[in-house]
Design an enzyme around this catalytic site. Structure first.
Site, PDB file in Angstrom:
ATOM      1  N   SER A 167      -7.946 -24.726  23.399  1.00  0.00           N
ATOM      2  CA  SER A 167      -9.018 -24.221  24.243  1.00  0.00           C
ATOM      3  C   SER A 167      -9.343 -22.786  23.838  1.00  0.00           C
ATOM      4  CB  SER A 167      -8.553 -24.265  25.698  1.00  0.00           C
ATOM      5  OG  SER A 167      -9.533 -23.705  26.525  1.00  0.00           O
ATOM      6  N   ALA A 168     -10.641 -22.459  23.771  1.00  0.00           N
ATOM      7  CA  ALA A 168     -11.030 -21.117  23.323  1.00  0.00           C
ATOM      8  C   ALA A 168     -10.717 -20.044  24.361  1.00  0.00           C
ATOM      9  CB  ALA A 168     -12.529 -21.093  23.009  1.00  0.00           C
ATOM     10  N   HIS A 169     -10.911 -20.372  25.643  1.00  0.00           N
ATOM     11  CA  HIS A 169     -10.838 -19.294  26.637  1.00  0.00           C
ATOM     12  C   HIS A 169      -9.414 -18.853  26.947  1.00  0.00           C
ATOM     13  CE1 HIS A 169      -9.606 -21.204  30.543  1.00  0.00           C
ATOM     14  NE2 HIS A 169      -9.895 -22.298  29.869  1.00  0.00           N
ATOM     15  N   CYS A 180       0.087 -23.732  46.987  1.00  0.00           N
ATOM     16  CA  CYS A 180      -0.422 -23.519  48.340  1.00  0.00           C
ATOM     17  C   CYS A 180      -1.845 -23.002  48.329  1.00  0.00           C
ATOM     18  CB  CYS A 180       0.441 -22.495  49.073  1.00  0.00           C
ATOM     19  SG  CYS A 180       1.912 -23.225  49.762  1.00  0.00           S
ATOM     20  N   ASN A 207       2.312 -24.462  30.897  1.00  0.00           N
ATOM     21  CA  ASN A 207       1.404 -23.462  31.456  1.00  0.00           C
ATOM     22  C   ASN A 207       1.977 -22.698  32.635  1.00  0.00           C
ATOM     23  OD1 ASN A 207       1.041 -26.274  32.373  1.00  0.00           O
ATOM     24  ND2 ASN A 207      -0.276 -25.356  33.923  1.00  0.00           N
ATOM     25  N   THR A 225      -9.271 -29.935  28.371  1.00  0.00           N
ATOM     26  CA  THR A 225      -9.266 -31.120  29.234  1.00  0.00           C
ATOM     27  C   THR A 225      -9.954 -32.277  28.516  1.00  0.00           C
ATOM     28  OG1 THR A 225      -9.150 -29.880  31.290  1.00  0.00           O
ATOM     29  CG2 THR A 225     -10.115 -32.068  31.418  1.00  0.00           C
TER      30      THR A 225
END
Lengths: 404, 139
Positions: free
Chosen positions: A201-203, A328, A153, A74
């Site tokens: 991103s690492a995770h 939702c 994603n 991000t």
């Protein structure tokens, strides 16, 4: 087999044990600040961070000096988009992205729009692809940045970033790619693919949360950014803040393992994904696979189950940790904007599940997941007025609904 | 999202799932909601000559709270007079199931479904009363 079975690797991955082992000394004995130049604690930390930087660079075909540490994708996306916009404002005020990008790209774009920049949000086709001719036509001499993700994603669709990069290079505009979902999962090469900025991103690749990278091209062309975080001038002045040494070390080790094992891991995951898909489709032939099967992340499967609602389905398969394509569950009650961008009917967009497999997924888990989902879809269909109408031969698109 | 035990119970063991003959004169059917909104409820009641609901069935496409709201509604409807059934408020469903604010619309939908089913039954009954006697129904 332990339940719940984790099939949400696109949300996050567990740290690989080897990553944790590599990180541990940097919490305690080797706790130095990588910016401390006056003693061995600092030198040790710096050496570890630089080694890690090299591993990340190698994963994407970059030079280590082109890697900036951030807190995650991000931040990397924000820095790339806002940093380029601010730096190149004299050259132009136009940016291009696509409707199916992650919010961490769309929202910085919208903020820039509010500040007077012009942003083109390209539509996508039913498989999630942008039309390259449309992209080419959208680029003007005022365009300073094109931002298109490497892999989506939610549906896993791969953009042809090599072609997009070549097009941007030819047109003289910078190209940023959010590779959060793709890095470590499929081969990336910023040189061959002409990428100027790339977020990681690492995770998402078996590293720790809270650390990521932005690749910033150093030559042909040299990309400059206006820092979005001011302070001690770390990371060549582009991202101030004491380095997350443990995080960087973890991300480096995660990247090293991905580079080393990708050739074995990708075919294994693809076979498991295909097995899951085949088992679901055999039992529920009217289920719909979303995205582009010909250009998709190897470990991701997004399926819509007509006539049942996604949130209730996920509630029913509580032995599985999966996510709903429908948002939702995040209280907005809107179906996924990504699925809607594909032109999917609302009832399909409301009924999708994203399965994302990973390093520790087994065949037994995949079979269990398929069987549980099929059983639950069948149970919910017995309860579904839509399913009943379809069995009676009613065309749902002709029904007058009482929207609320 | 955490679901209340009552929602989970209705979701896992829904009461009165099924269908009644929608063409029968003593059956009222209410279908409310829309697929694009993510929930559609079908609620049916079978009413005797005294206006008492003798059976109720539902089918719901929707989240767990929508399924639970309609399942609960059928439980409450059975054995109730239509005049009393008409008084059921969505807030009673919210309270009984401990629905969070984001799921209140599920209870509203259930209330709407009850009213729609009763209205359908009333219309049918008025049509039967207003039409000339049907020879086949003569003893």
């Amino acid at each position: 087999m332990k339940t719940p079975v984790y099939l949400d690797y696109s949300a996050t991955t567990p740290c690989d044990g080897r990553v944790v082992q590599r990180m541990l000394p940097f919490f305690t004995e080797q706790f130095g600040n990588a910016a401390s130049r006056s003693h061995a604690f600092g030198w040790t930390a710096e050496a570890a961070v630089e080694e890690a930087r090299g591993h990340v660079a190698q994963l994407i075909g970059a030079h280590p000096k082109e890697i900036l540490w951030t807190s995650g994708s991000t931040e990397a996306n924000n820095l790339a988009i806002k940093g380029v916009a601010e730096m190149y404002r004299q050259k132009g005020n136009h940016l291009i992205t696509a409707a199916t990008e992650h919010k961490a790209v769309l929202d910085p774009m919208k903020r820039l729009e509010a500040q007077g920049f012009q942003v083109t949000f390209l539509p996508v086709d039913s498989k999630g692809h942008v039309d390259l001719a449309q992209l080419a036509a959208a680029i003007t001499d005022r365009t300073i940045l094109v931002s298109l993700m490497a892999a989506n994603n939610e549906i896993g669709t791969l953009h042809p970033i090599g072609q997009i990069g070549a097009l941007c290079k030819q047109k003289g505009t910078l190209f940023h790619s959010d590779a959060t979902q793709a890095a470590g999962k499929i081969p990336l090469d910023v040189e061959a693919q002409h990428v100027d900025l790339l977020s990681l991103s690492a995770h998402k690749m078996y590293g720790p949360k809270g650390v990521g990278c932005l690749y910033v091209r150093r030559k042909n062309p040299r990309v400059r950014l206006v820092a979005q975080m001011d302070g001690g001038g770390h990371e060549r002045g582009m991202r101030s803040g004491t380095l997350n040494v443990t995080g960087a070390v973890g991300m480096g080790e995660a990247a090293r393992i991905c580079s080393a094992e990708m050739a074995v891991e990708v075919p294994r995951l693809r076979a498991l994904r295909d097995r899951l898909q085949a088992r679901i489709r055999a039992a529920l032939p009217d289920s719909v696979v979303n995205g582009d099967p010909a250009a998709c992340l190897p470990h991701l499967l997004n399926v819509s189950f007509p006539y049942v609602e996604g949130e209730s389905l996920i509630m029913g398969v509580k032995e599985l940790a999966v996510s709903s394509g429908s948002a939702c569950t995040s209280a907005s009650l809107e179906p996924s904007y990504v699925l809607k961008s594909l032109g999917l009917g609302d009832e399909l967009a409301h009924s999708s599940i994203r399965f994302s497999l990973g390093r520790f997924t087994t065949e037994a888990e995949v079979d269990f997941a398929a069987d549980r989902v099929v059983a639950e879809v069948e149970r919910l269909r017995e309860m579904s007025p839509l399913w009943e109408m379809v069995q009676e031969g009613i065309d749902l698109s002709q029904v007058k609904w009482t929207a609320h | 999202m955490a679901y209340s035990d009552k929602v989970l119970d209705h979701y896992q063991h829904p009461r009165n799932v099924g269908s009644l003959d929608k063409n029968a004169p003593d059956v009222g059917t209410g279908v409310v909601g829309a697929p694009e909104c993510g929930d559609v409820m079908k609620l049916q009641i079978k009413v005797d000559d005294q206006g008492r609901i003798v059976d109720a069935k539902f089918k719901t496409y929707g989240c767990g709270s929508a399924i639970a709201s309609s399942s609960l509604a059928t439980e409450w409807l059975k054995g109730t007079h239509v005049d009393a059934a008409e008084q059921i408020k969505n807030t009673q469903i919210v309270e009984e199931l401990s629905l969070p604010p984001v799921k209140i619309h599920c209870s509203v939908l259930a209330e709407d479904a009850i009213k729609a089913a009763i209205e359908d039954w009333r219309k049918k009954r008025a049509a039967v009363a207003g039409s000339p006697p049907n020879p086949e129904q003569q003893p």
